[in-house]
Motif scaffolding. Structure first.
Motif, mmCIF file in Angstrom:
data_model
loop_
_atom_site.group_PDB
_atom_site.id
_atom_site.type_symbol
_atom_site.label_atom_id
_atom_site.label_comp_id
_atom_site.label_asym_id
_atom_site.label_seq_id
_atom_site.Cartn_x
_atom_site.Cartn_y
_atom_site.Cartn_z
ATOM 1 N N LYS A 63 78.319 11.349 -46.916
ATOM 2 C CA LYS A 63 78.273 12.183 -48.108
ATOM 3 C C LYS A 63 79.389 11.730 -49.041
ATOM 4 O O LYS A 63 80.530 11.537 -48.610
ATOM 5 N N PHE A 64 79.065 11.576 -50.317
ATOM 6 C CA PHE A 64 80.039 11.100 -51.295
ATOM 7 C C PHE A 64 80.432 12.220 -52.245
ATOM 8 O O PHE A 64 79.589 12.988 -52.702
ATOM 9 N N PHE A 65 81.742 12.291 -52.525
ATOM 10 C CA PHE A 65 82.252 13.212 -53.533
ATOM 11 C C PHE A 65 83.259 12.467 -54.396
ATOM 12 O O PHE A 65 84.111 11.747 -53.881
ATOM 13 N N LYS A 66 83.173 12.672 -55.684
ATOM 14 C CA LYS A 66 84.127 12.069 -56.627
ATOM 15 C C LYS A 66 85.159 13.136 -56.987
ATOM 16 O O LYS A 66 84.796 14.226 -57.417
ATOM 17 N N ILE A 67 86.436 12.803 -56.805
ATOM 18 C CA ILE A 67 87.486 13.798 -56.987
ATOM 19 C C ILE A 67 88.683 13.201 -57.725
ATOM 20 O O ILE A 67 88.826 11.980 -57.841
ATOM 21 N N SER A 68 89.532 14.087 -58.189
ATOM 22 C CA SER A 68 90.880 13.731 -58.621
ATOM 23 C C SER A 68 91.819 14.649 -57.847
ATOM 24 O O SER A 68 91.959 15.829 -58.183
ATOM 25 N N ALA A 69 92.443 14.125 -56.804
ATOM 26 C CA ALA A 69 93.254 14.955 -55.917
ATOM 27 C C ALA A 69 94.521 15.457 -56.596
ATOM 28 O O ALA A 69 95.176 16.367 -56.096
ATOM 29 N N ALA A 70 94.880 14.876 -57.749
ATOM 30 C CA ALA A 70 96.027 15.365 -58.508
ATOM 31 C C ALA A 70 95.692 16.682 -59.212
ATOM 32 O O ALA A 70 96.585 17.376 -59.690
ATOM 33 N N GLN A 71 94.410 16.991 -59.273
ATOM 34 C CA GLN A 71 93.942 18.237 -59.865
ATOM 35 C C GLN A 71 93.302 19.089 -58.762
ATOM 36 O O GLN A 71 93.320 18.726 -57.596
ATOM 37 N N THR A 72 92.745 20.218 -59.131
ATOM 38 C CA THR A 72 92.117 21.097 -58.142
ATOM 39 C C THR A 72 90.780 20.512 -57.698
ATOM 40 O O THR A 72 89.900 20.240 -58.516
ATOM 41 N N ILE A 73 90.635 20.331 -56.397
ATOM 42 C CA ILE A 73 89.393 19.804 -55.822
ATOM 43 C C ILE A 73 88.423 20.959 -55.608
ATOM 44 O O ILE A 73 88.819 22.044 -55.186
ATOM 45 N N LYS A 77 90.880 9.610 -57.703
ATOM 46 C CA LYS A 77 91.470 9.081 -58.943
ATOM 47 C C LYS A 77 90.414 8.730 -59.976
ATOM 48 O O LYS A 77 90.556 7.766 -60.735
ATOM 49 N N ILE A 78 89.350 9.518 -60.014
ATOM 50 C CA ILE A 78 88.281 9.239 -60.968
ATOM 51 C C ILE A 78 88.738 9.476 -62.406
ATOM 52 O O ILE A 78 88.108 8.970 -63.348
ATOM 53 N N ASP A 79 89.827 10.212 -62.587
ATOM 54 C CA ASP A 79 90.365 10.455 -63.926
ATOM 55 C C ASP A 79 91.087 9.223 -64.475
ATOM 56 O O ASP A 79 91.445 9.194 -65.656
ATOM 57 N N GLN A 80 91.274 8.198 -63.642
ATOM 58 C CA GLN A 80 92.029 7.019 -64.051
ATOM 59 C C GLN A 80 91.157 5.794 -64.296
ATOM 60 O O GLN A 80 91.662 4.697 -64.517
ATOM 61 N N VAL A 81 89.830 5.970 -64.219
ATOM 62 C CA VAL A 81 88.910 4.848 -64.463
ATOM 63 C C VAL A 81 87.793 5.295 -65.398
ATOM 64 O O VAL A 81 87.515 6.490 -65.536
#
Length: 205
Positions: free
Chosen positions: A178-188, A154-158
């Motif tokens: 390992k860290f990944f920043k994603i928005s699962a509502a979009q294409t990962i 949910k990085i698109d919401q902050v």
């Protein structure tokens, strides 16, 4: 055969990640959905998520009314034995309940099926992280501590500063993942799924 345990608090976006991970893996296997089994664990008697998964064309095995990291560990072992014997998939994706401790699930699997390749990915919610941290700190720490990969969803919401603060806060529990920043509502990005699928080999090597 690989098992990916997908942990994370309620509403963090695990099911969205499961759907995209399954599609990514199947796309590499000539669209043969029998290569993937999705195992759902919910505390209640009815799972909304499994209807979403089934409507997307996947066979879903359910473990209801208990948590596989404690009260249902025996049922988990039996279910895995049946899945291996009857289906023999290349990948099992297990979406743990929102209150499960993934490292306990791995412990159960290792005791019963020690030869399986098992890794943990934990999904976190960037939008709700600060709100959840104080009341749920022990649960969140228990879910994150043994994770091989942590997805900050949910990085698109902050905003950017909030995202940086959330990442620093999560790393206080586990800075080895390992860290990944994603928005699962979009294409990962496929790179995220490749990391999830190859994590065990990387840890061994």
């Amino acid at each position: 055969m690989k098992i990916i345990i997908l942990g994370g608090f309620l509403g963090s976006g695990k099911t969205s990640v499961v759907l995209q991970l399954a599609k990514h893996f199947i796309s590499k296997c000539s669209n043969d959905s029998t290569k993937v089994v999705i195992l759902e664990n919910e505390i209640g008697d009815v799972s909304v998520d499994d209807k979403l998964l089934q409507n997307s064309g996947y066979e879903v095995a359910n473990l209801f009314s208990g948590c596989v990291c404690c009260t249902m560990s025996g049922e988990l072992a039996l279910s895995l034995h049946r899945i291996i014997q009857d289906i023999s998939p290349e990948l099992i994706i297990m979406e743990a309940s929102g209150v499960a401790y993934p490292h306990n699930i791995v412990k159960t699997i290792n005791q019963s099926l020690p030869d399986l390749d098992c890794s943990i990915t934990c999904v976190t919610d960037a939008k709700r992280w600060k709100r959840l941290l104080r009341p749920m700190e022990m649960l969140l720490e228990g879910q994150l501590a043994a994770a091989d990969i942590i997805l900050i969803n949910k990085i698109d919401q902050v905003d950017q500063q909030t995202l940086l603060d959330v990442e620093d806060s999560i790393k206080a529990f586990n800075d080895l993942a390992k860290f990944f920043k994603i928005s699962a509502a979009q294409t990962i990005s496929p790179l995220v799924f490749e990391a999830m699928l190859n994590m065990e080999a990387e840890r061994i090597n």
